[in-house]
Design an enzyme around this catalytic site. Structure first.
Site, PDB file in Angstrom:
ATOM      1  N   HIS A 278       2.020   1.855  -3.452  1.00 43.07           N
ATOM      2  CA  HIS A 278       0.960   2.486  -4.249  1.00 43.07           C
ATOM      3  C   HIS A 278       0.923   3.984  -3.985  1.00 43.07           C
ATOM      4  O   HIS A 278       0.776   4.795  -4.911  1.00 43.07           O
ATOM      5  CB  HIS A 278      -0.400   1.869  -3.914  1.00 43.07           C
TER       6      HIS A 278
ATOM      7  N   THR B 290       0.833  -1.206   0.000  1.00 53.46           N
ATOM      8  CA  THR B 290       0.000   0.000   0.000  1.00 53.46           C
ATOM      9  C   THR B 290       0.864   1.251   0.000  1.00 53.46           C
ATOM     10  O   THR B 290       0.561   2.234  -0.694  1.00 53.46           O
ATOM     11  CB  THR B 290      -0.928   0.007   1.231  1.00 53.46           C
TER      12      THR B 290
END
Length: 341
Positions: free
Chosen positions: A43, A40
């Site tokens: 990202h 994450t």
């Protein structure tokens, strides 16, 4: 205090100074020792479509950590200064039907640490005491710092009874590899993991899977025949989000098989639904960790001999955070640890 923040709506993460977070009545103030970089966080670094829709700028990021309690809110019980803790990164509301019914991980009002509120890539973190988990003395800081993703693996793997079963894990990222290791540790017969990244498949081999299969070079049906499997996989753990991997899983599942899905496929993924229907497959979506049963199982698995150490491949000082993100973005790493000491 020092913190890694998303300061601009573009690729990158930046070191900055921010105020020490304020301690509320029901909170703990945690001095961070070690953090781990999550997919994450990558990202968010890359500033992809999901991040642009989700992350307010500026935002202190990060949600995988271990630290020491240095401040306790006046309403908090059960913790003391000096306790070593990690914590659940999903902050739940406490008043929706699922929260009140004991299904806290299904809270519809979940707020993410390092996503919707300031995260742990900082010298200090404040979280509700409810979310903190004490780390047993015989579990290292390195392992405690990856409890969040390990929890995703444990939640996924232990969704079904695995004893004596043949298990297919699609996707050899760190969470997929840890899920495969859990499956083997708790008594699965054959644990087969698939990917196209040879570096990560080799990591999976070090973690003790039955077979790590590069599907760009090997046919999964041939591997099944080699293992003496005649009826398909009993359990599938889909960790990749890759449509071809999920379609292969559907093809190779036994009738009545059970699938837990953690990987996030594209919204327009198409599959042959007749295989789900006529095989009588059960598919369960996985998000986060069960609060807090998964956390107790994580600690117990490590204390009972599960060795996760091969999954941690890189360690850096926080001042070298860029090297850590470069390692994660390369695809040639397992878990990457950043030390704040």
């Amino acid at each position: 205090m020092k913190a890694l923040s998303k300061l601009k709506a573009e690729e990158g993460i930046w070191m900055t100074d921010v105020p020490v977070p304020e301690l509320g009545h029901n909170d703990l103030l945690i001095k961070i020792r070690k953090t781990a970089i999550c997919g994450t966080d990558v990202h968010i670094y890359n500033w992809d479509e999901w991040s642009q829709k989700t992350i307010p700028v500026p935002m202190v990021v990060g949600h995988e950590y271990v630290g020491e309690v240095v401040g306790i809110g006046q309403e908090v019980k059960g913790f003391k200064i000096g306790d070593r803790v990690s914590g659940e990164g999903h902050i739940t509301c406490g008043h929706c039907r699922n929260c009140r019914g004991g299904r806290t991980h299904l809270c519809r009002n979940t707020i993410g640490v390092g996503v919707n509120r300031p995260g742990c890539f900082a010298e200090y973190l404040v979280i509700p005491a409810f979310n903190a988990f004490k780390i047993p003395d015989n579990i290292s800081d390195d392992l405690a710092s990856i409890f969040d993703p390990f929890g995703n693996a444990v939640h996924t793997a232990l969704s079904f009874d695995l004893v004596g079963e043949d298990v297919l894990v699609s996707g050899a990222g760190p969470i997929g590899i840890m899920a495969a290791a859990v499956a083997k540790h708790v008594g699965a017969r054959n644990v087969v993991i698939t990917d196209v990244n040879e570096y990560r498949l080799e990591l999976a081999r070090k973690m003790g899977v039955t077979r790590a299969v590069n599907v760009a070079k090997e046919n999964l049906n041939d591997v099944m025949a080699e293992l003496g499997m005649t009826e398909g996989f009993d359990v599938g753990l889909e960790m990749s989000g890759a449509p071809p991997a999920f379609r292969t899983m559907l093809d190779t599942m036994n009738h009545g098989g059970r699938i837990a899905m953690l990987g996030i496929p594209p919204s327009d993924m198409s599959i042959d639904w007749t295989k789900v229907i006529f095989k009588g497959l059960f598919i369960k979506g996985i998000y986060g960790r069960e609060m807090f049963e998964t956390w107790y199982k994580m600690a117990a698995l490590i204390q009972s001999g599960l060795d996760l150490s091969p999954i941690i491949t890189h360690r850096f000082s926080i001042d070298d955070f860029q090297k850590g993100f470069d390692a994660m973005r390369s695809g040639q790493s397992g878990k990457v640890i950043l030390s704040w000491d």
